[in-house]
Write a protein that holds these residues in place. Structure first.
Motif, mmCIF file in Angstrom:
data_model
loop_
_atom_site.group_PDB
_atom_site.id
_atom_site.type_symbol
_atom_site.label_atom_id
_atom_site.label_comp_id
_atom_site.label_asym_id
_atom_site.label_seq_id
_atom_site.Cartn_x
_atom_site.Cartn_y
_atom_site.Cartn_z
ATOM 1 N N ILE B 71 0.810 -1.209 0.000
ATOM 2 C CA ILE B 71 0.000 0.000 0.000
ATOM 3 C C ILE B 71 0.838 1.250 0.000
ATOM 4 C CG2 ILE B 71 -1.429 1.430 1.483
ATOM 5 C CD1 ILE B 71 -3.006 -0.864 2.199
ATOM 6 N N HIS B 299 -9.748 7.411 4.031
ATOM 7 C CA HIS B 299 -10.723 6.327 3.925
ATOM 8 C C HIS B 299 -10.249 5.290 2.897
ATOM 9 C CE1 HIS B 299 -14.788 4.696 4.340
ATOM 10 N NE2 HIS B 299 -14.858 4.600 3.029
ATOM 11 N N LEU B 301 -7.172 4.654 2.032
ATOM 12 C CA LEU B 301 -6.063 3.904 2.630
ATOM 13 C C LEU B 301 -6.600 2.812 3.550
ATOM 14 C CD1 LEU B 301 -3.363 6.551 3.621
ATOM 15 C CD2 LEU B 301 -3.324 4.890 1.760
ATOM 16 N N ARG B 302 -7.619 3.184 4.297
ATOM 17 C CA ARG B 302 -8.207 2.212 5.212
ATOM 18 C C ARG B 302 -8.790 1.032 4.428
ATOM 19 N NH1 ARG B 302 -13.546 3.705 8.144
ATOM 20 N NH2 ARG B 302 -14.109 1.634 8.912
ATOM 21 N N SER B 305 -6.078 -1.235 3.214
ATOM 22 C CA SER B 305 -5.586 -2.090 4.302
ATOM 23 C C SER B 305 -6.493 -3.292 4.490
ATOM 24 C CB SER B 305 -5.529 -1.315 5.619
ATOM 25 O OG SER B 305 -4.473 -0.404 5.598
ATOM 26 N N LYS B 309 -5.693 -7.422 3.860
ATOM 27 C CA LYS B 309 -5.880 -8.450 4.877
ATOM 28 C C LYS B 309 -7.072 -9.342 4.572
ATOM 29 C CE LYS B 309 -5.790 -5.612 8.416
ATOM 30 N NZ LYS B 309 -5.926 -5.308 9.841
ATOM 31 N N GLU B 311 -10.091 -8.594 4.453
ATOM 32 C CA GLU B 311 -11.243 -8.314 5.293
ATOM 33 C C GLU B 311 -12.307 -7.597 4.465
ATOM 34 O OE1 GLU B 311 -8.731 -7.445 9.419
ATOM 35 O OE2 GLU B 311 -9.616 -5.802 8.264
ATOM 36 N N PHE C 3 -3.187 1.003 7.691
ATOM 37 C CA PHE C 3 -4.042 2.102 8.095
ATOM 38 C C PHE C 3 -5.241 1.529 8.834
ATOM 39 C CE2 PHE C 3 -7.034 5.434 8.247
ATOM 40 C CZ PHE C 3 -6.293 6.599 8.247
ATOM 41 N N PRO C 275 -16.302 8.343 6.142
ATOM 42 C CA PRO C 275 -14.920 8.714 5.804
ATOM 43 C C PRO C 275 -14.247 9.569 6.865
ATOM 44 C CG PRO C 275 -16.372 8.981 3.912
ATOM 45 C CD PRO C 275 -17.255 8.727 5.091
ATOM 46 N N SER C 278 -11.739 7.962 9.313
ATOM 47 C CA SER C 278 -10.349 7.790 8.874
ATOM 48 C C SER C 278 -9.560 9.083 9.033
ATOM 49 C CB SER C 278 -10.303 7.331 7.412
ATOM 50 O OG SER C 278 -11.067 6.157 7.251
#
Lengths: 364, 399, 364, 399
Positions: B71, B299, B301-302, B305, B309, B311, C3, C275, C278
């Motif tokens: 990432i 958001h 980036l989240r 991630s 994984k 998820e 993150f 959002p 984050s």
């Protein structure tokens, strides 16, 4: 007492709606837009026959001698079919300026020609509202220099009324020496506005030197009102086009008009739109009958309908889905008309600021 | 939270910066992708792939760089190209949608044949999904194919086939088993655009340009081995692709660079002699939009991630398209409204700013809100799949 | 690189959610709100046991030595149950100020007491953000005069940190001579802020005279971040309450959650909200790991979540229909929490203006 | 368009101004109507009726002024009382809803008995429509009445019965024919609040006050002659009333006076030493709301003209509640947001502005958006009845 259109005005409305709808099926709108002239002789002549170009010009100058509210009825219709004619400049702003500030000789020269459809006027007042790319036109002695941006309906115009500061307005023939006209192409191809550059142009001043203050003020006010009525008509059509399309279009085995999301989008559109018709009407009525109330109502009417139309142009397009984005449905002609109207003669933000000043809420 | 830019990444960033600095003269201008990649684009793409700055995780054997997903490197790459305003390589529906689909659903032969030339810009793809009667309800599509002599014979009409007039290939959804329920009779087929029977007509949109096409198909013959996944399973296969498309549309780095452009407008243009940035209303709106853009950046980036994984981020992923496209429209609205009358000028006009691209952008943003699942469809998805609210109840039979 | 919350942070999140949800069923929230104290000893002691009051206090001063992002995880939970504790003032703003600007003696005196839950701090910095009813506190020599408005968590506080101009911050006991504390009652009864009047109060200055500039700056920043996280938690709960209610409530023989209008309201709420989590997380992360990025991200995070929460508080109430308007459902406790958070330490408009200055877009 | 303020109206206005000038010391302060009218209110109301400044068109024989409808006079009355900020007489559900209903659906005896004391403030009414399970779907109400010995025996529970704790009477909807389809078994009944079996409990709302009540009904005995219209036709009768309620909610003169109050706040309060009105954002929002309020003002005049001519203004009438309540909330939002932290202070707090009434107003505005048909119901009505869009399709039977 009655708040609404008179029987005569309803007749007027019907005849103009019939006329514009006959003249401007979608294919014709598209064809004329592609010409980018902001003018069509056939429609213009039809309007002249219906006495529209002289609607607010008194009978003594060859006009119909009607009131501003009658003009609004016509303007709504022109907006409904995104009619490509220089009506706002020629039949509203120029007559208002001439009637308010012109000498008797100027009135006698120009008003009958306007009423007879023999001359088309572009009106340059943008720099009195705001300056961006141009600081406008200055007068020294009887000579004009400078450039006027966004001269309303300047594309097909034969004559120009150009403000030189807040107190002077010049009557300038398009073909006068020192005049350079450049077409400004906006997204709306139904009307053509221009930049007019003046280099040492000898001025015929409206009413004489320093005498046009009130004429300019009323001319801007009337122009804003005309744009508001035009936007109202165009925006209403967008809503009903969306409603009709939603009733026809099926997805997942149902007309999309039966989906609550689509229904509520339409409900929100009509709710935002409808009350402004009354405010526009009242502002038009006040123009003749309660002049001291006109300015504030015009400022509120145009800024308000501009905001409503911003919401409507987007939402009506969304209701049409992908088809709304294509030229096939042609919805974008209306979208673009109201977009440009919003920006002309003062954006909503600017009008609201002016309204604060006009009401004494804020120092000028 | 581990966003530490350790030495490895600092080195990576430094290398990339040096690369851009040294090579940017070779880069084509960042473009709209409205034409077939030419030598200049192809060479640049090749250079980028060789250095792992695009197509990073596509396996080496298919022509990619073959790196593990990382990432931070992805972010650094996005960041640096955006910052330098340098072309970051080819995009488009071939690389963005077909390649991931082949990696997930294609057979080995298809992968070997198509991925390499696609990512190198030799084969340009268009997408044949929507039809005039099948928009939100895509599965109601009626373009059909019968099988004869080891070929599909395709008939029907597609719309929104962007780039069809210069595309080499098209991935298309067609109904191959008309007798089956509507989601089960569809196949995903790769079709050569030079096949006889394909007629492409430009579809003029509100922008005045023809960013899209209508494509008419009359007895178009395509070998049966060009089906991706199994015959009749095209709906599932296409949904892989649509997922990738939805991911593409919330692109925060594009939005961030758009904010930079608007900022320049507000700083350079004046209204009544005062810079636009000093007019509180426009400034305030721009910063409100900036807040949403920054939120979307993190958001994203989240979400990445989560993806790494394996998820399921649930509703958080489902909101991206609606959020991003709405925000994008607000940004172009701000630019236009701040510019007043000048904002209404269009391509070719004197005094026009940025060649009218803000008006183009604004209309196109509305197209993006509608395209690939309208906002209404997005909100259905968010509420149903994301919040567990009931689907539209079944209707009574009407007669 | 990752993150998101670490496994430890997820455990932390779980334990605080369990704790606050256990302690604060609706009836208890109502009961405590009616007391209007902004404090409950039982909950406070529980938080102390969980090491929450010392979350960002280094171990050497008796704290947990965690990071700001851990504090955010706790703050989200406190917001979720509109927890009536002076956490922002005591456990976030005061420790940040002390750690940044305190002398070693000051740190050693106060930080262990905070971590141990033995002292509660109110923090007065409002006049550095904006002045309305008060011009704030001035320092002459070592004596303070003036009044500080909206001292965060000042209601239950034993001690105050009061800014006197941008460079000085005083540590003032509530019971010091010359100190008058007046409770300011907002619509949110879950936290109590105060006005603190100082008449010739002898100052113990944080870090010494003129040494608190950075402490004040960071203290405000951290306070804003805390409010943003609190709002995030409260707003998320409002959405899921609305979703759950809609699934239960039947009208016209259907759960209202099956109506597209209701579904879309919920979809819009979660879209506006999600959002920003984050962004808040990142701002919290940056606080420790990338300090130069903190300020702008905090400004954008708080102003953004405030706007989202404005939409959510209204929409969630509308989804609940009439029940949302009553005290029976208690939704209004969350509504009021996010309303007051929005106004504290800078309204969205003010924060955006500050963001323009912070980015050099505008002269200060 | 004929808005000429001819001599008759100018005289009327002059008289009214003189009346207000001379008598305003007798007027009670403009109030929220949260208590039973007392002598002061009743005397003022009597004076206003005698002069034709309220209850103008209610026939003389029922105690009204008995004038012909005259829009201009109605407008002048509204204008002048608003301008002077003087109490314009009693309002509430008796005068606003019951009286018009009796005039339209009551029998002569009922009119004679109830209208006069109602408009003079001697009988104060509350409304018993909603139930905890019957909100938007009002017709699903379950409070029922059986008939015994010439009486209805009523059992059930009502909610939102505002003023029930001080009301003398209640007009209530009950199910009298449970076997009939849901809209057909309902009756509209006038019930004395002193009847045994009525228990009123305050309903605390988000404002912290108990503007409403829950009312529990156990074997409440009401004479059968107290039904308005026919038994079983209560739904139709109530809809007359609801129509009047919806008309009441868009009140532009109330909104106009609220704008004046906000203007005073913006002119008098400062932020960082600058008057709030000089902060562009708040000013801009207030004027945008003013534009909508002025539009609503003239829109209301237009609707009144239609009413006078017995014309159906179609969608134009249907939008009023949604438009007006949304606008009202925006106004109180502006006031609160401009006041910053001070705006969050509530009743009794030091430094609170206007006794916290803006916060109260803001929450109550949200209540109005929801009450009397939520915005969602309003939009259904606007789109279905106003725009002719299809009603929600019938659902399939679920099992």
């Amino acid at each position: 007492m009655e708040f609404g259109l008179s029987d005569d005005q309803k007749l007027l409305e019907n005849s103009f709606r019939r006329f514009t709808e006959d003249k401007l099926p979608l294919e014709r709108i598209r064809e004329l837009a592609n010409k980018k002239t902001g003018y069509d002789a056939d429609i213009w002549n039809g309007l002249v026959e219906l006495a529209a170009t002289g609607v607010i010009i008194p009978e003594q100058y060859g006009g119909a001698g009607f009131k501003m509210l009658d003009a609004i009825v016509i303007l709504e219709s022109l907006g409904r079919t995104v009619t490509p004619v220089p009506f706002t400049g020629t039949a509203i702003m120029a007559p208002v300026a001439l009637l308010t500030g012109g000498t008797e000789a100027q009135k006698e020269e120009w008003l009958p020609q306007i009423a007879a459809g023999e001359v088309k006027f572009g009106v340059g007042v943008t720099e009195l509202i705001s300056t961006r790319d141009s600081k406008g036109v200055t007068l020294s002695g009887d000579v004009l220099n400078g450039n006027a941006m966004f001269v309303i309906d300047g594309g097909p115009a034969d004559m120009y009324l150009i403000a030189a500061g807040p107190d002077n307005m010049a009557i300038v023939p398009r073909n006068a020496p020192g005049v350079t006209v450049t077409q400004l192409t906006t997204i709306d191809y139904s009307r053509m506005h221009t930049e007019v550059k003046l280099e040492n142009v000898k001025a015929d001043l409206l009413g004489g030197k320093g005498k046009a203050t009130e004429a300019i003020r009323k001319c801007i006010m009337a122009g804003r009102l005309a744009l508001a009525a035009d936007t109202w008509g165009a925006a209403e059509v967008m809503i009903y086009k969306a409603v009709d399309y939603a009733k026809e279009r099926k997805q997942f085995e149902r007309a999309i008009a039966s989906y609550q999301a689509v229904k509520h989008m339409c409900a929100e559109m009509i709710t935002e739109l409808d009350p402004f018709r009354s405010l526009i009407w009242y502002a038009g009525h006040a123009y003749d009958e309660a002049p001291q109330e006109t300015l504030i109502n015009v400022l509120l009417a145009k800024s308000g309908i501009d905001e409503a139309a911003k919401f409507i142009k987007r939402t009506a397009t969304e209701v049409h889905g992908g088809m709304g984005f294509t030229d096939l449905m042609g919805l974008h002609y209306w979208y673009k008309r109201v977009s440009v109207n919003r920006a002309l003669l003062g954006t909503p933000e600017m009008l609201r600021n002016e309204a604060a000043i006009a009401q004494g809420w804020l120092a000028a | 939270m581990d966003l530490s830019y350790g030495p490895e990444y600092e080195d990576f960033r430094a290398e990339l910066r040096a690369f851009i600095e040294k090579n940017q003269h070779k880069a084509p201008p960042p473009g709209m992708g409205m034409k077939h990649p030419e030598a200049l684009e192809q060479d640049w793409q090749k250079l980028l792939i060789e250095h792992g700055y695009t197509c990073r995780t596509i396996p080496k054997k298919y022509g990619g760089y073959g790196a593990e997903p990382d990432i931070l490197k992805t972010v650094i790459i996005q960041d640096e190209f955006t910052r330098a305003n340098v072309n970051s390589g080819l995009s488009g529906q071939g690389i963005g949608m077909l390649v991931p689909t082949l990696l997930e659903n294609g057979n080995e032969q298809q992968r070997e044949k198509y991925i390499r030339p696609t990512i190198y810009g030799e084969i340009h793809w268009c997408q044949g999904y929507s039809e005039p009667g099948a928009g939100s309800d895509l599965a109601s599509l009626r373009t059909n194919a019968r099988v004869e002599d080891g070929h599909f014979i395709i008939n029907g009409q597609k719309i929104w086939t962007s780039g069809a007039h210069f595309a080499d290939m098209c991935f298309i959804l067609v109904r191959t088993e008309p007798e089956k329920p509507k989601h089960e009779g569809i196949s995903y087929i790769m079709m050569d655009m030079k096949t006889p029977g394909i007629e492409v007509r430009p579809l003029v949109t509100m922008t005045g340009a023809a960013e899209f096409n209508e494509t008419f198909l009359t007895d178009v013959k395509v070998p049966v081995e060009n089906v991706v996944g199994k015959r009749g399973e095209g709906w599932k296969v296409a949904n892989t692709t649509l997922k990738h498309e939805r991911g593409m549309l919330g692109d925060p780095s594009q939005l961030l660079s758009r904010i930079e452009s608007i900022l320049k407008i507000l700083q350079n243009e004046t209204l009544d002699g005062k810079r636009l940035i000093e007019h509180a209303m426009y400034r305030d709106r721009l910063i409100a939009a900036q807040a949403k853009t920054e939120a979307l950046k993190f958001h994203s980036l989240r979400l990445l991630s989560h993806t790494l994984k394996n998820e399921d981020p649930g509703v958080s992923r489902l909101i991206v398209k609606y959020y991003g496209t709405t925000l994008s429209r607000e940004l172009s609205d701000i630019a236009l409204e701040a510019l007043g009358e000048l904002g209404q000028l269009y391509m070719g006009s004197p005094h026009v700013r940025s060649h009218g691209s803000w008006q183009w952008r604004n209309m196109f943003d509305l197209g993006l809100i509608i395209g690939g699942g309208t906002s209404q469809i997005q909100k259905n998805i968010i509420s149903e799949r994301g919040l567990g609210m009931p689907r539209e109840p079944k209707l009574a039979e009407t007669k």
